[in-house]
Write an enzyme that holds these catalytic residues in place. Structure first.
Site, mmCIF file in Angstrom:
data_model
loop_
_atom_site.group_PDB
_atom_site.id
_atom_site.type_symbol
_atom_site.label_atom_id
_atom_site.label_comp_id
_atom_site.label_asym_id
_atom_site.label_seq_id
_atom_site.Cartn_x
_atom_site.Cartn_y
_atom_site.Cartn_z
ATOM 1 N N HIS A 2 0.829 -1.209 0.000
ATOM 2 C CA HIS A 2 0.000 0.000 0.000
ATOM 3 C C HIS A 2 0.862 1.257 0.000
ATOM 4 C CE1 HIS A 2 1.208 -0.868 4.001
ATOM 5 N NE2 HIS A 2 0.182 -0.397 4.671
ATOM 6 N N TYR A 3 1.938 1.220 0.763
ATOM 7 C CA TYR A 3 2.869 2.355 0.875
ATOM 8 C C TYR A 3 3.579 2.582 -0.454
ATOM 9 C CZ TYR A 3 6.338 5.152 3.560
ATOM 10 O OH TYR A 3 7.132 6.138 4.086
#
Length: 285
Positions: free
Chosen positions: A167-168
């Site tokens: 996600h990052y």
């Protein structure tokens, strides 16, 4: 940080996520160089492995920016808050914005298979959607400036990807794509757009046991981890970094931001600058 007290004299600068960590260092450096600085921070609660900035950090930011600056609690995930805060911030700085530094960001750690929707949303909504909200609502001010500058801070994982941080990394890749596309769209207004991709810094964001475990597992997740251990995580960083250092120097990241803002003309618009303890050496190009 910048030692020239007049380098950015008169510039009106907004730093999101500016109440602590890297954002606070960026804000302080611009203040020291003569700019009028606004800081936004203190978002609504999220489930993270470390505390968010709050009222104490905002009070410290007010002292740091001084009487010519401005500090506000703004959650960049909330477009209505951003839309209301931009004109108020411009007015507080004397009638507009010349520079926007998007440094608001959060991080959690989990594999894609085990990640919750809330964890995905917290990171993507803050890091990517928040950047978009701030830039879209600020563009009119930057166009009027005649010397507008945008710097997006996007995680180095957006250049390479990383185990446990999908996600990052996805948010950072999106931020880079947003910045490069925006560079095309705003060049006619004399606005330059750049991206700085820092590696791991010794800030509150890194004081998170779930993140330590991800670092211990290695870039590909192949190393066995019996439990999160900060010392082991820091050893893993030293092994990973071509520089053999543990953390990226916050001041080095600040200098990269300042260099993009100070650059005359548009020759470097769309540039992505890695400050990642040598991990740029692993890029394919």
């Amino acid at each position: 940080m910048n030692g020239n007290s007049t380098r950015f004299e008169g510039r009106r600068v907004l730093v999101t996520g500016g109440a602590r960590g890297l954002g606070a260092a960026i804000a302080a450096s611009f203040v020291a160089a003569g700019a009028r600085v606004a800081v936004w921070d203190a978002p609504a609660p999220m489930e993270l492995g470390y505390p968010l900035a709050g009222s104490a950090e905002l009070d410290a930011a007010r002292a740091a920016v001084g009487p010519t600056g401005h500090v506000a609690a703004v959650d960049v995930r909330d477009v209505a808050q951003v839309r209301a805060a931009v004109p108020a911030t411009g007015a507080a700085l004397g009638g507009g914005l010349d520079v926007v530094v998007c440094a608001a960001g959060v991080r959690t750690a989990a594999t894609a298979a085990t990640m919750t929707d809330a964890a995905w949303d917290a990171v993507v909504d803050t890091n990517l959607h928040g950047t978009y909200h701030v830039l879209r609502e600020s563009l009119a001010h930057l166009e009027e400036s005649g010397r507008g500058r945008i710097v997006v801070v996007a995680a180095e994982e957006g250049r390479r990807g990383a185990f446990g941080l999908s996600h990052y990394a996805a948010a950072a890749w999106g931020q880079i794509g947003l910045a490069k596309s925006l560079a095309h769209e705003v060049a006619g207004h004399g606005i330059a757009v750049g991206v700085v991709c820092p590696g791991v810094m010794d800030t509150a964001m890194s004081d998170d046991p779930s993140y330590w475990a991800v670092l211990q597992a290695g870039r590909d997740g192949s190393q066995a981890v019996t439990g999160p251990d900060r010392a082991a995580a820091e050893h893993a960083l030293r092994v990973r970094h071509p520089s053999s250092t543990t953390y990226v120097d916050v001041d080095a990241v600040v200098r990269a931001v300042e260099q993009l803002v100070a650059e005359p003309g548009l020759d470097r618009t769309g540039a992505v600058v890695d400050v990642s303890a040598g991990l740029a050496a692993t890029n394919t190009a």
